[in-house]
Motif scaffolding. Structure first.
Motif, short mmCIF file in Angstrom:
data_model
loop_
_atom_site.label_atom_id
_atom_site.label_comp_id
_atom_site.label_asym_id
_atom_site.label_seq_id
_atom_site.Cartn_x
_atom_site.Cartn_y
_atom_site.Cartn_z
N ASP A 60 132.48 121.98 -34.05
CA ASP A 60 131.04 122.22 -33.97
C ASP A 60 130.34 121.03 -34.60
OD1 ASP A 60 128.36 123.11 -34.22
OD2 ASP A 60 129.01 125.20 -34.40
N SER A 61 129.58 120.30 -33.79
CA SER A 61 128.92 119.09 -34.29
C SER A 61 127.91 119.41 -35.39
CB SER A 61 128.22 118.36 -33.14
OG SER A 61 127.21 119.18 -32.56
N ARG A 62 127.44 120.65 -35.46
CA ARG A 62 126.45 121.04 -36.48
C ARG A 62 127.04 121.05 -37.89
NH1 ARG A 62 124.42 126.62 -34.03
NH2 ARG A 62 126.71 126.84 -33.97
N THR A 84 134.19 117.33 -37.12
CA THR A 84 133.11 118.08 -36.46
C THR A 84 133.46 118.43 -35.02
OG1 THR A 84 132.04 116.03 -35.75
CG2 THR A 84 131.35 116.97 -37.88
N LYS A 117 128.12 118.70 -39.48
CA LYS A 117 127.63 117.52 -40.19
C LYS A 117 126.32 117.80 -40.93
CE LYS A 117 124.95 115.45 -36.38
NZ LYS A 117 124.90 116.71 -35.61
#
Length: 420
Positions: free
Chosen positions: A141-143, A138, A145
């Motif tokens: 982009d942490s989104r 991730t 997940k």
């Protein structure tokens, strides 16, 4: 045999028919030769397809219709040159109801069915994150997940091909960015896409994503321990008696013996090797095996309408709960026109019934499959798609719906045993 840009002529009982080599376009629509069965009561449906292909210069087509579980119409239209390795002879063949076509995005409901079968068997959760299942970072982009299996099936994953491009069609770019040779692999596509930011928050809107379905195919392989194709054949197709379907190949010489030829006015630089040769777009201008779970299947129209019976009632492939999940409204609800995207199907509520449908399109292919009220299912397959100068292809469904409305009596003979 090299590709030719001219027509030769063959004398047949039906008259003089253009013989076309794969990758070229006809000078005019062929005098269509037909195979299969069209009962007199359904002649209007046959006329729709004949008119449609004549208007568009389409040389190979199929139509299959099911009414209340019975195959009542199975038709092949046109001719094609059989595939052959270089130096070997090709032969003219008529399109049969069982001839194979690339079906493009009609592959998506097949992939969604495979996912739901894994869920049904307790091997997968719809809420499982793709990052966990496939070990994706991730960092870009942490989104990422928040991209779940269900969101992938409903095109809610966060990728917008109008913003960042369609990853399934960026072979040259991916090869250059990753410094890997052509042809690239699905793993290369994932390696290219994963570090890049998403285009929107997962679950916030529906944007059609071929890449999301590539990921679903890889999830099927990871969870099942089988290749995607093998899993679909074993768990979905064999239980309902379908044996012809398979994942297609890029080059004409690799085609199935019963696979039609595909036509496009466009060429492309090959993505199958580093030669940068210009090739007919349907043959080496894109990587067919990489399409896989997104759009890689070969099938006939009779195969597709038979498989659609899987969604009519609980059976050997899906139970009632899985079928309900497939057509359920997504978390964002329905679109402005009252339809929504379920799992591999567009869906609309009509009185007493949920209509489901999908189209497919890639260079050399246009396909359409619909399950309508009154027990009607039909599939129509064509070896050319809309291009510059060709009439609108999307008129097919409206014309077919009008023709169905004019049918006053339905045949009772079931043709299924002739083709399976």
């Amino acid at each position: 045999m090299t590709l030719l840009s001219r027509r030769s002529l063959l004398k047949t009982a039906a008259g003089t028919v253009p013989v076309l080599v794969a990758g070229t376009l006809p000078d005019r629509p062929a005098d269509v030769l037909v195979t299969g069965v069209v009962p007199a009561a359904l002649a209007g449906l046959d006329t729709v397809v004949k008119t449609y292909i004549a208007e568009r210069g389409i040389t190979c087509a199929q139509l299959a219709v099911v009414k209340n579980g019975k195959l009542v119409l199975a038709r092949g239209y046109g001719t094609y040159m059989t595939p052959a390795p270089p130096g070997e002879q090709q032969f003219l063949a008529r399109v049969q109801p069982t001839s194979l076509f690339r079906i493009a995005s009609l592959s998506k409901h097949i992939t969604a069915t495979a996912i739901l079968r894994l869920v049904q068997d307790g091997k997968l959760s719809l809420s499982a994150p793709v990052t966990t299942l496939l070990g994706l970072s991730t960092a870009g982009d942490s989104r990422l997940k928040d991209v779940t299996v269900l969101r992938l099936m409903q095109h809610l994953g966060g990728w917008d091909r109008d913003v960042s491009g369609d990853q399934l069609w960026l072979d040259h770019t991916i090869s250059a960015v990753l410094d890997v040779p052509l042809p690239i692999s699905q793993s290369d596509i994932v390696a290219y896409a994963t570090p890049r930011p998403l285009d929107f928050a997962p679950g916030s809107k529906m944007v059609y994503s071929n890449y999301g379905y590539l990921l679903l195919g890889r999830i099927i392989e990871k969870v099942s321990g089988m290749t995607y194709e093998a899993y679909v054949k074993q768990k979905l197709l064999t239980p309902v008696g379908i044996s012809r379907m398979s994942i297609g190949h890029s080059l004409r010489a690799e085609s199935s013996a019963s696979e039609v030829g595909y036509y496009s006015q466009y060429t492309n630089t090959t993505v199958m090797d580093e030669s940068r040769a210009v090739v007919p777009y349907p043959y080496g201008g894109f990587n067919m095996p990489n399409q896989g779970a997104n759009g890689g299947w070969l099938a006939s129209a009779v195969d597709l309408v038979k498989f659609s019976g899987v969604f009519d009632a609980a059976g050997p492939v899906l139970n009632a709960a899985s079928i309900a999940t497939m057509v359920a409204k997504p978390e964002i609800g329905m679109s402005a026109d009252g339809s929504w995207y379920g799992c591999g199907w567009y869906v609309r509520q009509v009185t007493g019934h949920l209509n489901t449908w999908h189209s497919g399109s890639m260079p050399g292919t246009y396909t359409y499959l619909a399950r309508l009220q009154n027990g009607i299912t039909y599939a129509a397959l064509f070896n050319r798609r809309e291009e510059t100068g060709t009439p609108d292809y999307d008129v097919l469904s409206a014309r077919m719906n009008e023709a169905f409305g004019k049918v006053t009596t339905w045949p009772t003979t079931d043709l299924t045993s002739q083709y399976f």
